[in-house]
Scaffold this active site. Structure first.
Site, PDB file in Angstrom:
ATOM      1  CG  ASN A 112      -1.771   1.202   1.356  1.00  0.00           C
ATOM      2  OD1 ASN A 112      -1.787   2.058   0.466  1.00  0.00           O
ATOM      3  ND2 ASN A 112      -2.507   1.301   2.452  1.00  0.00           N
ATOM      4  CE  LYS A 166      -0.251   3.122   4.752  1.00  0.00           C
ATOM      5  NZ  LYS A 166      -0.132   3.191   6.208  1.00  0.00           N
ATOM      6  CG  HIS A 208      -5.847   1.850   5.210  1.00  0.00           C
ATOM      7  ND1 HIS A 208      -5.406   2.753   6.145  1.00  0.00           N
ATOM      8  CD2 HIS A 208      -4.825   0.969   5.026  1.00  0.00           C
ATOM      9  CE1 HIS A 208      -4.175   2.435   6.502  1.00  0.00           C
ATOM     10  NE2 HIS A 208      -3.794   1.368   5.837  1.00  0.00           N
ATOM     11  CD  GLU A 264      -3.001   5.345   6.718  1.00  0.00           C
ATOM     12  OE1 GLU A 264      -3.093   5.383   5.469  1.00  0.00           O
ATOM     13  OE2 GLU A 264      -2.001   4.871   7.308  1.00  0.00           O
ATOM     14  CD  GLU A 284      -3.426  -2.570   7.126  1.00  0.00           C
ATOM     15  OE1 GLU A 284      -2.286  -2.730   6.701  1.00  0.00           O
ATOM     16  OE2 GLU A 284      -4.145  -1.610   6.801  1.00  0.00           O
ATOM     17  N   GLY A 308       2.596   2.437  10.711  1.00  0.00           N
ATOM     18  CA  GLY A 308       3.508   3.568  10.563  1.00  0.00           C
ATOM     19  C   GLY A 308       4.244   3.947  11.841  1.00  0.00           C
ATOM     20  CB  SER A 315       5.443  -1.665  11.941  1.00  0.00           C
ATOM     21  OG  SER A 315       5.020  -0.334  12.212  1.00  0.00           O
TER      22      SER A 315
HETATM   23  P1  13P Z   1       3.075   0.499   7.607  1.00  0.00           P
HETATM   24  O1  13P Z   1       3.620  -0.776   7.013  1.00  0.00           O
HETATM   25  O2  13P Z   1       3.767   1.727   7.086  1.00  0.00           O
HETATM   26  O3  13P Z   1       3.001   0.424   9.089  1.00  0.00           O
HETATM   27  O4  13P Z   1       1.556   0.638   7.079  1.00  0.00           O
HETATM   28  C1  13P Z   1       0.714  -0.448   7.126  1.00  0.00           C
HETATM   29  C2  13P Z   1      -0.520  -0.137   6.366  1.00  0.00           C
HETATM   30  O5  13P Z   1      -1.292   0.732   6.751  1.00  0.00           O
HETATM   31  C3  13P Z   1      -0.780  -0.887   5.137  1.00  0.00           C
HETATM   32  O6  13P Z   1      -2.072  -0.648   4.672  1.00  0.00           O
END
Ligand code: 13P
Length: 254
Positions: free
Chosen positions: A10, A12, A96, A98, A166, A172, A212
């Site tokens: 992803n 982002k 997601h 976010e 997740e 992150g 992560s």
């Molecule tokens: P990170 O791997 O940067 O922690 O993000 C995970 C994520 O949100 C994948 O959709």
């Protein structure tokens, strides 16, 4: 077991045309297990989807990071499932954290999006996960079950769904879930499918972990019995994504 390992990247809201071309050429040169061992899907921002689709090796596929909940029309700024289908984009990430957190997407809204995308022929990476506060108050399983239930109430065919667990506190932050923490929630989710959907769906649905994941921790997570792959954020923009894909080999020999 017939669950093929799945690794999603992803990206982002990251990248310029030059950076995207560089990531794709790294992926194209990567030595990875064959497609019968691992399914690889990368998810660039909408504007780069055609570019990535055209340049990417044919054994890797692309996903959008979102799509509109219904048929397109007067919805400024949105991208419809029909458009993704028209462009030959096979996958979409929905729900997601976010978007749930920053854009206030509710469980019901995510469920509707998943159902609509599937009805148009897209395959869906549906995301669930608890916040740190929810984990600390002991409601993790309840939270991810409610998120999954809101999808289940609107979806009857799970063949084209990959569920991504997740935990929000791991995204992150560099604070990856321990293999035991990931396995526990994946096990509980599979148990939920067994009790609420069917033993067949429970046995076949791929439940992948995100938060992560990197080249150093992916193998010990991959070997967990209910972890069927990863959804990778930050590390999917780096060459170590290839190492994460290679962790599918651990699974094969497990
Ligand atoms: P990170 O791997 O940067 O922690 O993000 C995970 C994520 O949100 C994948 O959709």
């Amino acid at each position: 077991m017939a669950r093929k390992f799945f690794v999603g990247g992803n990206w982002k809201c990251n990248g310029t045309t030059e950076e995207v071309k560089k990531i794709v050429s790294t992926l194209n040169e990567g030595q990875v297990p064959p497609p019968d061992v691992v399914e690889v899907v990368v998810s660039p921002p909408f504007v780069f989807l055609p570019l990535v689709k055209n340049l990417l090796r044919p054994d890797f596929h692309v996903a959008a990071q979102n799509c509109w909940v219904k048929k397109g029309g007067a919805f400024t700024g949105e991208v419809s499932a029909e458009m993704l289908v028209n462009l030959g984009i096979p996958w979409v990430i929905l729900g997601h954290s976010e978007r749930r957190q920053i854009l206030n997407e509710t469980n019901e809204f995510v469920g509707e999006k998943v159902a609509y995308a599937l009805s148009k022929g897209l395959k869906v990476i549906a995301c669930v996960g608890e916040t740190l506060e929810q984990r600390e108050s002991g409601t993790t399983v309840e939270v991810v079950a409610a998120q999954t239930k809101a999808i289940a109430e609107r979806v009857s065919n799970w063949a084209d769904v990959v569920l991504a667990y997740e935990p929000v506190w791991a995204i992150g932050t560099g604070k990856v879930a321990t293999p035991a923490q990931a396995q526990e929630v994946h096990f509980e989710l599979r148990k939920w499918f067994h009790a609420n959907i069917s033993p067949e769906v429970a046995a076949t649905i791929r439940i992948i972990y995100g938060g992560s994941v990197n080249g150093a921790n992916s193998k010990e997570l991959a070997v967990q019995p209910d972890v069927d792959g990863f959804l990778v954020g930050g590390a999917s923009l780096k060459p170590e994504f290839i190492d994460i894909i290679k962790s599918a080999e651990v699974k094969k020999s497990a």
